[in-house]
Write a protein that holds these residues in place. Structure first.
Motif, PDB file in Angstrom:
ATOM      1  N   ILE A  25      20.915 -42.511  -4.367  1.00  0.00           N
ATOM      2  CA  ILE A  25      19.627 -42.551  -5.061  1.00  0.00           C
ATOM      3  C   ILE A  25      19.041 -41.147  -5.032  1.00  0.00           C
ATOM      4  O   ILE A  25      18.771 -40.587  -3.965  1.00  0.00           O
ATOM      5  CB  ILE A  25      18.661 -43.558  -4.405  1.00  0.00           C
ATOM      6  N   ALA A  26      18.891 -40.590  -6.239  1.00  0.00           N
ATOM      7  CA  ALA A  26      18.358 -39.234  -6.358  1.00  0.00           C
ATOM      8  C   ALA A  26      17.791 -39.072  -7.760  1.00  0.00           C
ATOM      9  O   ALA A  26      18.043 -39.884  -8.661  1.00  0.00           O
ATOM     10  CB  ALA A  26      19.447 -38.200  -6.088  1.00  0.00           C
ATOM     11  N   GLU A  27      17.009 -38.005  -7.933  1.00  0.00           N
ATOM     12  CA  GLU A  27      16.432 -37.732  -9.255  1.00  0.00           C
ATOM     13  C   GLU A  27      17.550 -37.358 -10.226  1.00  0.00           C
ATOM     14  O   GLU A  27      18.275 -36.385 -10.002  1.00  0.00           O
ATOM     15  CB  GLU A  27      15.416 -36.595  -9.149  1.00  0.00           C
ATOM     16  N   ARG A  28      17.710 -38.157 -11.284  1.00  0.00           N
ATOM     17  CA  ARG A  28      18.712 -37.882 -12.325  1.00  0.00           C
ATOM     18  C   ARG A  28      18.119 -38.255 -13.676  1.00  0.00           C
ATOM     19  O   ARG A  28      17.336 -39.198 -13.789  1.00  0.00           O
ATOM     20  CB  ARG A  28      19.993 -38.701 -12.101  1.00  0.00           C
ATOM     21  N   ARG A  29      18.543 -37.523 -14.685  1.00  0.00           N
ATOM     22  CA  ARG A  29      18.076 -37.830 -16.029  1.00  0.00           C
ATOM     23  C   ARG A  29      18.600 -39.189 -16.490  1.00  0.00           C
ATOM     24  O   ARG A  29      17.902 -39.933 -17.189  1.00  0.00           O
ATOM     25  CB  ARG A  29      18.520 -36.741 -16.998  1.00  0.00           C
ATOM     26  N   ALA A  30      19.819 -39.545 -16.091  1.00  0.00           N
ATOM     27  CA  ALA A  30      20.420 -40.809 -16.518  1.00  0.00           C
ATOM     28  C   ALA A  30      19.925 -41.993 -15.700  1.00  0.00           C
ATOM     29  O   ALA A  30      20.278 -43.129 -15.984  1.00  0.00           O
ATOM     30  CB  ALA A  30      21.941 -40.731 -16.416  1.00  0.00           C
ATOM     31  N   GLY A  31      19.111 -41.762 -14.676  1.00  0.00           N
ATOM     32  CA  GLY A  31      18.637 -42.836 -13.825  1.00  0.00           C
ATOM     33  C   GLY A  31      18.878 -42.505 -12.373  1.00  0.00           C
ATOM     34  O   GLY A  31      19.854 -41.840 -12.014  1.00  0.00           O
ATOM     35  N   ALA A  32      17.983 -42.981 -11.508  1.00  0.00           N
ATOM     36  CA  ALA A  32      18.020 -42.552 -10.109  1.00  0.00           C
ATOM     37  C   ALA A  32      19.152 -43.174  -9.316  1.00  0.00           C
ATOM     38  O   ALA A  32      19.678 -42.569  -8.394  1.00  0.00           O
ATOM     39  CB  ALA A  32      16.678 -42.882  -9.443  1.00  0.00           C
ATOM     40  N   ILE A  33      19.567 -44.400  -9.664  1.00  0.00           N
ATOM     41  CA  ILE A  33      20.541 -45.130  -8.849  1.00  0.00           C
ATOM     42  C   ILE A  33      21.948 -44.907  -9.400  1.00  0.00           C
ATOM     43  O   ILE A  33      22.191 -45.050 -10.603  1.00  0.00           O
ATOM     44  CB  ILE A  33      20.217 -46.634  -8.823  1.00  0.00           C
TER      45      ILE A  33
END
Length: 1000
Positions: free
Chosen positions: A548-556
């Protein structure tokens, strides 16, 4: 052990009575006494006593268990023992006067609302216990039940007929009169339909609706008008139980006019009541159909308008490149020759000349509000030129109402539309007329609805106002904010709720296992969320499958689960099954399951076999089930080796094989499979089921068949609930646009089998927030496979969760609004109670909770669903075994779907009928065939694996992958040869087994 102690312990006041008996009869007497105390009747023999019961009572009486084998179950000794037990317990034998009194009690208090003989029999036995009467013999009980059912029905017939005046009675009987002015003559049976003139009023009333079209709408309006012309009084069947009324409607629907005419001469009150029941039910059904047509027609007009405009724009559209330089080029040319002609100065300066400028203007017009206005203009033209006639006539036969004053302007607008329906080519409503403003006349439609005339006055365009009003009506009908008088599915939504909720609030809360205090409910839900989120947050660093991290495609980011070990020996075991029982006709599989379960006995008990012997009825029912389940049809089946004709089978289909009967047969086979399964081989019964839908192509000249975008064709959906052992526990036939969430809930709580469903595996369609909320309220654990888990948000249980769970923060969003849940908690429980008690269908209840609805409980449902979904997602990410469990459960139902194509092979798998009842029967019979296949395969596998040499082959992977859903040994095709005198050789008389090959 607890049950033994509770029911089979000899009490202190019974010890003296038991000890007074001789040693060789003491055990039998004690067993008779305890059995009578528990069941209110004497046992029929030794077989009704399990061995553990005999041993338990024998230890108390200090006698050998073997003495029971010497006891005589007829004669003076047992009769004396029975008298002593009756005297001790205060019971008496059932006399003739008692039998008459009990029969009369049944007729008045039970049979008037319950038509199932088994349930009436249960009430009779319960009343016997209350009155301390020993139940009579089984034969006499059957006669008493039949007499009570007959008396109750005759009483209803007389009461209903007396409520009708002579004119109404005459109009009812005229429906089946010979050669009447309406054309009600007799005809032959033909293809199995009823012998009535297709031009008669009765034939019109019975006819199924066509597809979505103007002709279908006008036909249904004529149908409703014809029904109302009979003049049935309101509330004629108000006191009649819905199931009784439905049974009368079915009888009137399947009987031909000639049979009804014959009945009218001998039992006129019965004929009048049956016809009135048919008309009353058909009036509600036709009203529902008209609402369906209205919703579908308005949608079709809008969809076709958008498609037409879009296609025109795509065909004409050409992207104009270099727009940034065009303004400079045009400005330079204009300034160079300010007095020149545009065609001579501007056009030559632009590459492509005049055509490029035209394309530039067209591109501008196709964007933004201009496109929407074009669609609206096209929609108005389609409505005015074709559909307006039907929709306006529909307003004359349907009465719309709303319980919400916010939607009263739409009702008033419909009144205005109807008042000016025949105003000719009038463009605007008169200046003095007030046109109610509502949601549809604002925003996008405002520029077209409200116009300025040549004198500068603000006017309301009549036809555009009508289109906007119908579109708003459609939206509010779908969420039942507006309802229709006289409808069933589209009735007043307040009638969907239990009427006794206020008086029995505590009892209803108790049935749902929910606290009366909303704070306690919210605290429990919050605690579940907090526990799941904390567990995931603490364990996240050690979970190598989830990040779980900050991502453009979604955090999970979740890694797919690894593949399980491949079963090594299942193919060998299945080949052994195929060797022992090779090329078994599918009809023999069905025959074996039905004969082993005895499920057809309930059919004859519920419907009676009339002039037909039970054996003949059973054969014909098996042939009809096979014909429908394989989709081959009755005409293909009659060519087989049996003596039954097409007319025989069609009669049995109409008269006996109702949807309720088909469900009963399927449930009986499922329960028999549960009972026959060896727990050591299959494990303990699962409390979870998997559900999914299968698409079947079907004829589309009806309202039920719809286009499905995922499957790319017209058809219907069959929604299955299958438990882990491949036993189907429920099935439903749905439209392509139906709510699969509602179907999932319906099957989980109303499957009718002995299986206890506490969890439901579903694919991504089941992960909606209302689905999580409803299953949480009904105590079913919703277990979906979440495909786009990267897009999922975790809600906070309270303020400060972002700091409390820092590892989950990238995936977290706002806190749950617990105040909204608490404020609407009682109303939410009321809707859950409506689903549980079946005061309305699950789909009718959930239709209120849509994004277009303004119902106050909707937000509370969403908040409960968000909390439950967050809890599940946290569990799902944390528990790898749960992910695997869901995958394995869904694999079972997907294997079930693959079996559909093997069994339902006729006509290329396309259901070739426009009748909804025939489509539903095909799905139900397919369910019966697959349930029979699973049951017989269970017995065959158990027979093979009873051999230690074969069972030794099973590895843990084999046991995990063992399934009874396979068809290697089955021959579904070929001539149908039904011989009930032969049986499959399963069990001790199985053929000699070959030695299994060594496991490699």
């Amino acid at each position: 052990m607890d049950e033994l102690v509770e029911h089979w312990t000899v009490l202190s006041d019974e010890v003296g009575l038991v000890d007074a008996k001789q040693e060789n009869t003491r055990l039998a007497f004690a067993l008779l006494l305890k059995f009578y105390t528990q069941h209110g009747r004497f046992p029929r023999g030794r077989a009704e006593f399990p061995d553990e019961v005999v041993d338990y009572v024998a230890r108390q009486t200090k006698t050998p268990a073997s003495t029971l084998g010497l006891y005589e179950w007829s004669g003076r000794t047992i009769e004396r023992h029975r008298r002593e037990i009756r005297d001790h317990l205060g019971f008496r034998e059932c006399s003739a006067a008692d039998a008459d009194k009990l029969t009369g009690w049944l007729a008045v208090n039970v049979a008037h609302a319950e038509r199932q003989p088994d349930r009436v029999r249960e009430e009779l036995l319960r009343q016997c216990r209350l009155e301390r009467i020993e139940p009579p013999s089984p034969g006499q009980i059957t006669r008493m039940v039949r007499s009570a059912l007959h008396q109750a029905e005759q009483t209803w017939f007389a009461r209903i007929a007396a409520r009708l005046d002579t004119q109404t009675t005459a109009r009812l009987l005229a429906l089946v009169a010979v050669g009447d002015a309406r054309g009600g003559g007799e005809a032959g049976e033909g293809d199995g339909d009823l012998d009535e003139d297709q031009g008669s009023v009765l034939a019109l009333i019975k006819a199924i609706p066509g597809n979505v079209s103007l002709d279908s709408m006008l036909t249904e309006i004529r149908k409703l008008t014809a029904i109302r012309a009979i003049g049935l009084p309101a509330g004629l069947f108000a006191e009649v139980a819905p199931k009784v009324l439905a049974a009368w409607r079915f009888r009137a629907g399947v009987e031909s006019p000639s049979h009804l005419r014959t009945r009218a001469r001998t039992a006129p009150e019965a004929t009048i009541t049956l016809l009135a029941a048919l008309l009353a039910e058909r009036e509600r059904e036709v009203t529902d159909t008209l609402v369906d047509l209205l919703i579908a027609t308005v949608h079709r007009v809008g969809a076709r308008a958008e498609r037409k405009v879009t296609e025109e724009l795509i065909n004409a559209f050409k992207r104009v490149s270099g727009k940034e330089n065009l303004l400079f080029t045009i400005a330079d040319a204009a300034l160079t020759s300010p007095d020149g002609v545009v065609r001579e100065v501007v056009f030559p300066a632009v590459r492509g000349g005049e055509q490029t400028l035209r394309e530039l203007v067209h591109e501008f017009k196709t964007k933004g509000p201009v496109y929407r206005r074009t669609v609206q203009t096209t929609l108005k033209a389609s409505y005015t030129n074709h559909y307006r006639r039907g929709l306006i006539e529909l307003l004359q036969v349907l009465e719309f109402r709303s319980n919400n004053t916010a939607h009263q302007p739409v009702i008033d607008a419909l009144t205005l539309v109807q008042r000016y329906a025949k105003a000719g080519n009038t463009t605007y409503y008169p200046l003095g007329e007030s046109a109610p403003e509502h949601k549809g006349t604002l925003k996008d439609w405002a520029d077209l609805v409200y116009r300025t005339d040549t004198r500068g006055r603000r006017r309301v365009a009549r036809t555009v106002y009508e289109v906007a009003t119908f579109q708003t009506l459609r939206e509010q009908l779908r969420c039942k904010e507006i309802w229709v008088v006289g409808a069933d599915r589209w009735r007043n939504p307040d009638e969907d709720l239990p009427t006794d909720f206020e008086s029995r609030r505590a009892e209803h809360y108790g049935e749902l296992r929910k606290p009366l205090d909303p704070t306690e409910f919210c605290d429990s839900l919050r605690e579940e969320m907090t526990s799941a989120l904390a567990e995931l947050n603490d364990a996240l660093p050690s979970l190598d499958w989830v990040k779980i991290a900050e991502r453009r495609a979604g955090a999970i980011k979740l890694t797919p689960i690894e593949a399980s070990d491949e079963p090594r020996n299942l193919r060998r075991i299945k080949n052994e099954v195929a060797r022992r029982w090779s090329a078994i006709p599918l009809i023999d599989i069905l025959k074996e399951a039905i004969l082993r379960t005895g499920c057809l006995a309930k059919v004859t008990a519920a419907t009676g076999s009339g002039h037909m012997s039970p054996e003949v009825l059973a054969e014909r029912l098996m042939l009809v089930i096979y014909a429908y389940g394989t989709n081959c049809g009755i005409r293909q089946v009659i060519s087989g080796a049996h003596t039954h004709t097409e007319e025989d089978l069609r009669y049995v289909r109409r008269r006996y094989l109702t949807p309720e009967v088909a469900r009963t047969i399927a449930v009986e086979i499922a329960d028999a499979t549960f009972a026959a399964r060896d727990a050591g081989l299959w494990g303990q019964g699962s409390t979870a089921v998997a559900s999914d839908s299968t698409h079947f192509r079907a004829w589309d000249q009806n309202l039920f068949t719809e286009w499905h975008s995922r499957y790319g064709g017209r058809g219907i959906l069959v929604y299955w609930h299958v438990e882990r052992g491949s036993v189907v526990v429920h099935s439903q036939t749905l439209k392509a646009s139906a709510s699969e969430v509602a179907a999932m809930v319906e099957g989980a709580i109303r499957h009718g089998t002995t299986s206890k469903v506490e969890g439901n595996y579903v694919d991504s369609h089941g992960e909606s927030e209302p689905g999580f909320a409803v299953t949480r309220l009904l105590n079913v654990d919703l277990l979906p496979r979440i495909k786009q888990i990267n897009r999922v948000n975790l809600y906070q249980a309270g303020q400060g969760d972002l700091a409390r769970y820092p590892r989950l923060a990238p995936a977290m969003t706002r806190p749950i609004r617990w105040d909204v849940i608490a404020a609407n908690y009682d109303q939410v429980i009321k809707y859950a109670t409506a689903i549980r008690t079946r005061t309305a269908s699950t789909e009718a209840i959930l239709s209120r909770f849509t994004r277009t609805a303004s119902h106050p409980a909707y937000q509370a449902i969403l908040e409960i669903g968000r909390a439950a979904r967050t809890t599940f997602v946290a569990r799902y990410l944390y528990d790898r075994d749960l992910q695997r469990q869901i995958e394995e459960g869904l694999n079972v139902v997907e294997a079930w779907n693959r079996a559909n194509a093997v069994i339902c092979y006729g006509r290329g798998g396309e259901i070739s009928t426009n009748r909804r009842d025939e489509v539903e029967m095909t799905a139900l019979c397919l369910r019966i065939l697959q349930a029979a296949l699973v049951m017989v395969n269970v017995l065959m596998l158990q027979d093979v694996l009873a051999d230690p040499e074969w069972s030794a082959l099973l590895t843990p992977a084999d046991r995990r992958g063992l399934t009874p859903l396979f068809w290697l040994h089955v021959r579904p095709y070929g001539e149908v040869r039904l011989d009930v005198t032969t049986r499959l050789d399963i069990g001790a008389s199985a053929p000699v087994r070959d030695r299994p090959p060594d496991a490699r």
